[in-house]
Design a protein around this motif. Structure first.
Motif, mmCIF file in Angstrom:
data_model
loop_
_atom_site.group_PDB
_atom_site.id
_atom_site.type_symbol
_atom_site.label_atom_id
_atom_site.label_comp_id
_atom_site.label_asym_id
_atom_site.label_seq_id
_atom_site.Cartn_x
_atom_site.Cartn_y
_atom_site.Cartn_z
ATOM 1 N N MET A 105 10.359 14.910 0.816
ATOM 2 C CA MET A 105 9.102 14.906 -0.212
ATOM 3 C C MET A 105 8.385 13.649 0.011
ATOM 4 O O MET A 105 9.096 12.414 0.035
ATOM 5 N N PRO A 106 7.305 13.461 0.052
ATOM 6 C CA PRO A 106 6.304 12.341 0.129
ATOM 7 C C PRO A 106 6.414 11.291 -1.061
ATOM 8 O O PRO A 106 6.366 11.809 -2.104
ATOM 9 N N ALA A 107 6.317 10.204 -0.720
ATOM 10 C CA ALA A 107 5.710 9.130 -1.793
ATOM 11 C C ALA A 107 4.219 8.800 -1.041
ATOM 12 O O ALA A 107 4.011 8.460 0.095
ATOM 13 N N LEU A 108 3.220 8.880 -2.105
ATOM 14 C CA LEU A 108 1.844 8.733 -1.447
ATOM 15 C C LEU A 108 1.189 7.632 -2.558
ATOM 16 O O LEU A 108 1.666 7.591 -3.320
ATOM 17 N N VAL A 109 0.263 6.857 -1.792
ATOM 18 C CA VAL A 109 -0.499 6.034 -2.333
ATOM 19 C C VAL A 109 -2.008 6.458 -2.499
ATOM 20 O O VAL A 109 -2.395 6.995 -1.389
ATOM 21 N N LEU A 110 -2.632 6.324 -3.389
ATOM 22 C CA LEU A 110 -3.967 7.074 -3.700
ATOM 23 C C LEU A 110 -4.870 5.584 -4.181
ATOM 24 O O LEU A 110 -4.317 5.208 -5.300
ATOM 25 N N LEU A 111 -5.802 5.345 -3.584
ATOM 26 C CA LEU A 111 -6.439 4.093 -3.922
ATOM 27 C C LEU A 111 -8.115 4.207 -3.656
ATOM 28 O O LEU A 111 -8.628 4.937 -2.761
ATOM 29 N N GLY A 112 -8.628 3.302 -4.145
ATOM 30 C CA GLY A 112 -10.306 3.361 -3.946
ATOM 31 C C GLY A 112 -10.469 2.449 -2.518
ATOM 32 O O GLY A 112 -9.983 1.560 -2.491
ATOM 33 N N THR B 143 11.750 0.544 -14.416
ATOM 34 C CA THR B 143 10.924 1.593 -13.517
ATOM 35 C C THR B 143 11.330 1.520 -12.177
ATOM 36 O O THR B 143 11.218 2.292 -11.568
ATOM 37 N N VAL B 144 11.663 0.566 -11.716
ATOM 38 C CA VAL B 144 12.115 0.048 -10.296
ATOM 39 C C VAL B 144 13.184 1.147 -10.060
ATOM 40 O O VAL B 144 13.114 1.705 -9.121
ATOM 41 N N CYS C 4 3.789 -1.567 -3.168
ATOM 42 C CA CYS C 4 5.126 -1.763 -3.027
ATOM 43 C C CYS C 4 5.571 -2.907 -3.951
ATOM 44 O O CYS C 4 6.460 -2.836 -4.469
ATOM 45 N N THR C 5 4.637 -4.085 -4.162
ATOM 46 C CA THR C 5 5.171 -5.061 -5.242
ATOM 47 C C THR C 5 4.789 -4.663 -6.525
ATOM 48 O O THR C 5 5.788 -5.164 -7.412
ATOM 49 N N GLY C 6 3.975 -3.751 -6.610
ATOM 50 C CA GLY C 6 3.627 -3.425 -8.215
ATOM 51 C C GLY C 6 4.278 -2.348 -8.542
ATOM 52 O O GLY C 6 4.248 -2.206 -9.730
ATOM 53 N N ALA C 7 5.389 -1.858 -8.201
ATOM 54 C CA ALA C 7 6.092 -0.581 -8.378
ATOM 55 C C ALA C 7 7.790 -0.955 -7.876
ATOM 56 O O ALA C 7 8.498 -0.133 -8.334
ATOM 57 N N GLY C 8 7.670 -1.835 -6.997
ATOM 58 C CA GLY C 8 8.982 -2.177 -6.600
ATOM 59 C C GLY C 8 9.684 -1.061 -5.642
ATOM 60 O O GLY C 8 10.802 -0.963 -5.779
ATOM 61 N N VAL C 9 8.910 -0.616 -4.856
ATOM 62 C CA VAL C 9 9.239 0.595 -3.779
ATOM 63 C C VAL C 9 9.258 -0.239 -2.325
ATOM 64 O O VAL C 9 8.142 -0.610 -2.110
ATOM 65 N N GLY C 10 9.930 0.124 -1.681
ATOM 66 C CA GLY C 10 9.702 -0.713 -0.147
ATOM 67 C C GLY C 10 8.746 0.324 0.720
ATOM 68 O O GLY C 10 8.399 1.250 0.338
ATOM 69 N N ILE D 196 6.925 4.993 1.625
ATOM 70 C CA ILE D 196 5.542 5.724 1.796
ATOM 71 C C ILE D 196 5.328 6.193 2.987
ATOM 72 O O ILE D 196 5.083 5.834 3.841
ATOM 73 N N SER D 197 4.810 7.684 2.578
ATOM 74 C CA SER D 197 4.587 8.608 3.611
ATOM 75 C C SER D 197 3.012 8.797 4.030
ATOM 76 O O SER D 197 2.608 8.954 5.282
#
Length: 427
Positions: free
Chosen positions: A1-8, A203-204, A248-254, A258-259
């Protein structure tokens, strides 16, 4: 299942709240990874409108766990007020998780922000005056206060003393302001400890365990690409990294977790605050975009500056974020124009430039080169599929997609949760 980033993908205010909320029912966690209450997301559910500042938009989706990551700066009074307001409206906020490593916006951070901006006069940057920049500065200078410090009075007092040793010198000797008492700040901050305690977590660890269990995690950026401290229109930027790397830095996820990276793109362009804006309009068209689009800042209450779509900026956002998809919002606002200009390049010192100039000087002198696209007059707010759109609206979307460098997978045709055309699933 994906990890998604959603941004402006522009200067913020693109409609990220709507996009996050659309996905919220399909994801397990929604994470804010940077910024503070200088961000503003508006979500419309039925006849209800919610203005969110610190809280992730996923808090409105039952079954979704909202997370405030370590990269966010948190004003405790604002957070508690926002939670209280949602509770009064029947929204369950009990699942919220707050990183113990997130930094606290202190009263002296807010004071420094306001007096510094006033002192700059004509050179002011246009901050929200909410203490965001000074808090990030304290973080980098290693004199910041973190959420976890609220639970050790000795450490908290030492850190506040260290911060105020310098800040009181600046406030009294440079700005002619009254010194701030250490005890008063410590007492105020300790007063938030018990109220925040139910939400504080590692949360990390939580997020990485969720991804290992194939849970779906959505990382939600505040502001926009062109406001990124490293990749935006510096110095008229925010104090954090809204771009994809910030997740990555703001949530502690490598980064390998991210897919997909989804850029939110308004069908025209807006920005709030000072700084260069090549396609900005100062005529009746600009006023019409502002009025029809309801272009007033959710956080600041300031009218947004409005202009035509800028494909140069969109291409830049695709590149620096590694965008896999776009969500195009507010297409309905453009209904009624006979022709719609789109900026396809800039003219700088008589030369055509098709990529964003790295030089601040060049960008300040950039003049838009427009291509005219045919408009439409039909109401598109009831469209449920791409085929339901008028031919000219379809052509406009296809042109923007080709110019921007990534597929447009969803289109907003109105403010409501259900007023969205989904072309390709994000999940």
């Amino acid at each position: 299942m994906p990890a998604l980033v959603l941004l402006g993908a522009q200067w913020g205010d693109e409609g990220k709240g709507k996009a996050t909320d659309l996905l919220g029912g399909s994801v397990d966690y929604v994470v804010r990874y940077q910024g503070g209450n200088n961000a503003g997301h508006t979500v419309v559910v039925g006849d209800q409108k919610y203005a969110l500042h610190l809280l992730p938009s996923g808090i409105l989706s039952p079954g979704c766990t909202p997370v405030i990551g370590n990269g966010v700066v948190v004003d405790p009074s604002v957070l508690l007020s926002e939670l209280s307001g949602l509770n009064e409206r029947g929204v369950d906020t009990s699942k919220l998780l707050l990183s113990g490593n997130a930094h606290i916006i202190t009263p002296y951070n807010v004071t420094v922000d306001k007096v510094t901006e006033r002192f700059l006069g004509k050179r002011k940057i246009g901050t929200t005056g909410r203490g965001i920049g000074p808090t990030y500065a304290d973080k980098i200078n290693r004199v910041g206060i973190r959420v976890q410090d609220l639970y050790d009075e000795s450490i908290l007092t030492q850190k506040v003393e260290a911060a105020l040793d310098v800040k009181n010198q600046i406030l009294t000797k440079l700005y002619n302001r009254r010194a701030i008492a250490v005890d008063q700040v410590v007492e105020e901050l300790l007063g938030y400890a018990d109220k925040l305690a139910p939400y504080v977590a590692d949360t990390v660890l939580v997020l990485n365990q969720a991804l290992e269990e194939d849970k779906v995690v959505l990382f939600e950026g505040g502001q926009g690409t062109l406001l990124d401290i490293d990749h935006g229109t510096y110095p008229f930027v925010t104090s954090s990294n809204p771009t994809a790397g910030g997740a990555c830095t703001g949530a502690g996820v490598g980064p390998t977790k991210i897919s997909r990276v989804i850029g939110i793109l308004k069908a025209y362009t807006t920005r709030v605050g000072a700084g260069p804006f090549p396609t900005e309009l100062f005529d009746e068209d600009g006023e019409a975009l502002r009025r029809i689009g309801g272009e007033r800042g959710v956080t600041t209450g300031r009218d947004r500056r409005c202009g035509w779509f800028d494909a140069v900026i969109a291409r830049y956002a695709t590149r620096v974020n590694g965008l896999t998809d776009f969500f195009l919002t507010k297409l309905d606002v453009l209904t009624g124009w006979e022709q719609i200009p789109v900026c396809v390049a800039y003219e700088i010192d008589g030369k055509r430039v098709e990529e964003l100039p790295y030089s601040q000087t060049d960008f300040h002198h950039a003049k838009p080169v427009y291509e005219m696209l045919p408009g439409w007059s039909e109401d598109i707010s009831k469209a449920k599929s791409f085929a339901d759109l008028p031919k000219n609206a379809q052509s406009y979307v296809k042109a923007l997609e080709e110019m921007s460098g990534a597929p447009i997978s969803a289109i907003g045709v109105g403010p409501g949760r259900d007023e969205t055309i989904e072309i390709n699933s994000f999940l």
